[in-house]
Design an enzyme around this catalytic site. Structure first.
Site, PDB file in Angstrom:
ATOM      1  CB  THR A  59      76.245  -3.070   5.864  1.00 19.20           C
ATOM      2  OG1 THR A  59      75.616  -4.231   6.388  1.00 19.20           O
ATOM      3  CG2 THR A  59      75.595  -1.856   6.474  1.00 19.20           C
ATOM      4  NE  ARG A 108      79.752 -14.561  17.767  1.00 22.28           N
ATOM      5  CZ  ARG A 108      79.922 -14.693  19.075  1.00 22.28           C
ATOM      6  NH1 ARG A 108      81.062 -14.354  19.612  1.00 22.28           N
ATOM      7  NH2 ARG A 108      78.946 -15.162  19.847  1.00 22.28           N
ATOM      8  CG  ASP A 145      89.275  11.023  14.672  1.00 19.19           C
ATOM      9  OD1 ASP A 145      88.537  10.458  13.838  1.00 19.19           O
ATOM     10  OD2 ASP A 145      88.880  11.474  15.768  1.00 19.19           O
ATOM     11  CE1 TYR A 164      78.539  -0.583  10.787  1.00 20.44           C
ATOM     12  CE2 TYR A 164      77.078  -2.488  10.657  1.00 20.44           C
ATOM     13  CZ  TYR A 164      78.109  -1.727  10.141  1.00 20.44           C
ATOM     14  OH  TYR A 164      78.695  -2.104   8.969  1.00 20.44           O
ATOM     15  CG  HIS A 165      73.066  -2.800  10.326  1.00 15.82           C
ATOM     16  ND1 HIS A 165      73.132  -3.598  11.441  1.00 15.82           N
ATOM     17  CD2 HIS A 165      73.776  -3.445   9.372  1.00 15.82           C
ATOM     18  CE1 HIS A 165      73.837  -4.691  11.166  1.00 15.82           C
ATOM     19  NE2 HIS A 165      74.248  -4.623   9.922  1.00 15.82           N
ATOM     20  CE1 TYR A 195      74.574 -15.215  19.646  1.00 16.79           C
ATOM     21  CE2 TYR A 195      74.213 -13.232  18.336  1.00 16.79           C
ATOM     22  CZ  TYR A 195      75.002 -13.976  19.209  1.00 16.79           C
ATOM     23  OH  TYR A 195      76.204 -13.465  19.636  1.00 16.79           O
TER      24      TYR A 195
HETATM   25  N1  USQ Z   1      74.467 -14.677  14.878  1.00 17.50           N
HETATM   26  C1  USQ Z   1      74.288 -15.879  15.544  1.00 17.50           C
HETATM   27  N2  USQ Z   1      75.252 -16.293  16.417  1.00 17.50           N
HETATM   28  C2  USQ Z   1      76.391 -15.576  16.636  1.00 17.50           C
HETATM   29  C3  USQ Z   1      76.574 -14.360  15.960  1.00 17.50           C
HETATM   30  C4  USQ Z   1      75.587 -13.932  15.097  1.00 17.50           C
HETATM   31  O1  USQ Z   1      73.264 -16.555  15.369  1.00 17.50           O
HETATM   32  O2  USQ Z   1      77.215 -16.022  17.456  1.00 17.50           O
HETATM   33  C5  USQ Z   1      73.448 -14.209  13.904  1.00 17.50           C
HETATM   34  C6  USQ Z   1      72.920 -12.806  14.156  1.00 17.50           C
HETATM   35  O3  USQ Z   1      71.833 -12.815  15.063  1.00 17.50           O
HETATM   36  C7  USQ Z   1      72.548 -12.357  12.749  1.00 17.50           C
HETATM   37  C8  USQ Z   1      73.541 -13.091  11.849  1.00 17.50           C
HETATM   38  O4  USQ Z   1      74.085 -14.140  12.634  1.00 17.50           O
HETATM   39  O5  USQ Z   1      71.260 -12.801  12.433  1.00 17.50           O
HETATM   40  C9  USQ Z   1      74.690 -12.217  11.353  1.00 17.50           C
HETATM   41  O6  USQ Z   1      75.351 -11.659  12.471  1.00 17.50           O
HETATM   42  P1  USQ Z   1      76.833 -11.054  12.379  1.00 17.50           P
HETATM   43  O7  USQ Z   1      77.246 -10.700  13.768  1.00 17.50           O
HETATM   44  O8  USQ Z   1      77.712 -11.951  11.591  1.00 17.50           O
HETATM   45  O9  USQ Z   1      76.583  -9.787  11.455  1.00 17.50           O
HETATM   46  P2  USQ Z   1      76.086  -8.303  11.784  1.00 17.50           P
HETATM   47  O10 USQ Z   1      75.964  -8.001  13.215  1.00 17.50           O
HETATM   48  O11 USQ Z   1      74.876  -8.046  10.948  1.00 17.50           O
HETATM   49  O12 USQ Z   1      77.279  -7.417  11.256  1.00 17.50           O
HETATM   50  C10 USQ Z   1      78.333  -7.903  10.418  1.00 17.50           C
HETATM   51  C11 USQ Z   1      79.488  -6.914  10.510  1.00 17.50           C
HETATM   52  C12 USQ Z   1      79.036  -5.570   9.961  1.00 17.50           C
HETATM   53  C13 USQ Z   1      78.492  -5.751   8.547  1.00 17.50           C
HETATM   54  C14 USQ Z   1      77.370  -6.789   8.548  1.00 17.50           C
HETATM   55  C15 USQ Z   1      76.832  -7.131   7.186  1.00 17.50           C
HETATM   56  O13 USQ Z   1      79.947  -6.791  11.845  1.00 17.50           O
HETATM   57  O14 USQ Z   1      80.109  -4.643   9.995  1.00 17.50           O
HETATM   58  O15 USQ Z   1      77.996  -4.545   8.062  1.00 17.50           O
HETATM   59  O16 USQ Z   1      77.900  -8.022   9.090  1.00 17.50           O
HETATM   60  S1  USQ Z   1      75.091  -7.477   7.239  1.00 17.50           S
HETATM   61  O17 USQ Z   1      74.836  -8.457   8.292  1.00 17.50           O
HETATM   62  O18 USQ Z   1      74.690  -7.961   5.949  1.00 17.50           O
HETATM   63  O19 USQ Z   1      74.454  -6.225   7.580  1.00 17.50           O
END
Ligand code: USQ
Length: 381
Positions: A143, A240, A73, A180-181, A254
């Site tokens: 990120t 997804r 860990d 998280y961010h 979303y």
């Molecule tokens: N979104 C949808 N539908 C979904 C899933 C997500 O519309 O079924 C939207 C979210 O609302 C968001 C965008 O897609 O606006 C991106 O969502 P995401 O779940 O792909 O990304 P996020 O939660 O921001 O996190 C992911 C990783 C994380 C990384 C990040 C990069 O899980 O570890 O740091 O992407 S970033 O998004 O540039 O911060």
């Protein structure tokens, strides 16, 4: 090189470990399977559950005998320090963080666990580098979400600010939209503090949402692909959408779907890490790269998936659902990403062929899809 890989079992840590093993580096892989445990505890599961590293090390050892694994860990100072001091790495790649925005927003426990785990593992790393291995190059996965969605161009990590006729270069302003961010912003600050004060060499890779599954022939031939999450908590948006299309579920856009992010194929994540390894920062300098190749809105991604997969006769539907997150839906977004290209990154673009290739992997494992873990269950409220 002697490279320590923290979080070697993850979606990015595992394919990176395999690639660097094929490149004959001397590797010590570290993981304590915390993400697997969290997924299980929250009733989420990946499309294919990959084997534990200790069980597949013999396959890696056939191509590189200098690959070893320890179940540690990284947020445990004593255990981490023991391993670090013994191995004496030339470089550390730090993926050992809880990566989920929705998980971090579930409640008090999950928010604090994300902050505590991510900060403590990062602090243990910088502290050890400063004390015992000051020439070691730290490569940390940051990120793009640290920047948020500001109404000005997003520069690569830094911005020059002029104020009352004087100017100075500062970290580009950060404003996250999940805990998280926020934990990643705090990491950045810690690493910058240690670089600035103690002359450490560090690279921060500000990565956008990653998609993809295939990284190289060795992984495919040996069934060593990364863990592919498609659930509402750990799956990234494009991965997804592809699973939803195969499962005949309308793609879950979303809100209005106008949210724009910089996306990257997992193959390019590995290219970028290798480029960062080859180009370490100077002592006391924090190199920051924006690690994405193409910008898309959620609607654009959904339409691309639908168009591509209709060609292989999937009846893809798209549905706008209430946004479970608090995030800007209508915003300016123009992020710079020249740094990695200058170092030699050859972007892998999101083509119809790439989408269909991913869908074929999902179709092969279609029987594993659990439809109950797809619709979003965590809200930011
Ligand atoms: N979104 C949808 N539908 C979904 C899933 C997500 O519309 O079924 C939207 C979210 O609302 C968001 C965008 O897609 O606006 C991106 O969502 P995401 O779940 O792909 O990304 P996020 O939660 O921001 O996190 C992911 C990783 C994380 C990384 C990040 C990069 O899980 O570890 O740091 O992407 S970033 O998004 O540039 O911060």
């Amino acid at each position: 090189m002697k490279i320590l890989i923290l979080g070697a079992d993850g979606y990015l840590g595992w394919p990176t470990s395999i690639d660097l093993a094929l490149n004959k580096h001397n590797l010590l892989l570290i993981d304590n399977y915390e993400k697997k445990k969290l997924m299980k505890k929250n009733y989420r599961k990946p499309l294919v559950l990959n084997k534990k590293i200790e069980n597949v090390i013999p396959v890696l050892k056939k191509v590189n005998k200098n690959v070893n694994f320890k179940n540690i860990d990284c947020s445990n100072y004593k255990k981490f320090t023991e391993v670090f001091r013994k191995f004496k790495p030339d470089a550390v790649i730090h993926f050992a963080e809880l990566p989920s925005a929705p998980y971090s927003m579930l409640g008090y426990y999950e928010g604090w666990k994300t902050l505590q785990n991510n900060l403590q593992s990062t602090f243990n790393l910088v502290w050890n580098v400063k004390q015992y291995q000051p020439n070691c190059h730290i490569i940390k996965l940051g990120t793009m979400g640290e920047y948020g969605t500001p109404n000005i161009d997003i520069e690569e990590g830094w911005i020059n600010i002029k104020h009352k006729k004087r100017s100075q270069k500062f970290l580009y302003p950060r404003q996250a939209s999940s805990l998280y961010h926020t934990s990643k912003i705090m990491d950045t600050d810690l690493i910058w503090f240690f670089s600035r004060l103690h002359g450490l060499k560090a690279t921060d890779l500000m990565q956008g949402p990653v998609y993809g599954i295939y990284t190289n022939n060795f992984s495919t031939e040996n069934n060593l692909e990364p863990t592919f999450a498609y659930d509402d908590m750990f799956g990234t948006v494009l991965n997804r959408f592809i699973v939803q299309a195969v499962a005949n579920i309308p793609l879950t856009v979303y809100g209005s779907g106008n949210q724009i992010r910089g996306h990257i194929n997992i193959k390019d994540t590995i290219q970028c890490i290798k480029l960062a390894l080859k180009n370490p920062s100077k002592k006391g300098v924090l190199n920051i790269y924006n690690q994405f190749t193409q910008q898309f809105s959620v609607n654009q991604l959904a339409n691309k998936v639908a168009e591509a997969l209709r060609k292989i006769n999937l009846n893809v539907k798209i549905k706008n659902i209430k946004n479970p997150r608090i995030e800007q839906e209508k915003h300016y977004y123009n992020a710079k990403n020249k740094g990695m290209k200058k170092l030699g990154l050859k972007p892998t673009l999101l083509t119809e062929k790439a989408i269909i290739e991913m869908a074929r992997y999902v179709i092969k494992n279609k029987k594993n899809i659990d439809k109950s873990i797809i619709s979003p269950k965590t809200t930011w409220k």
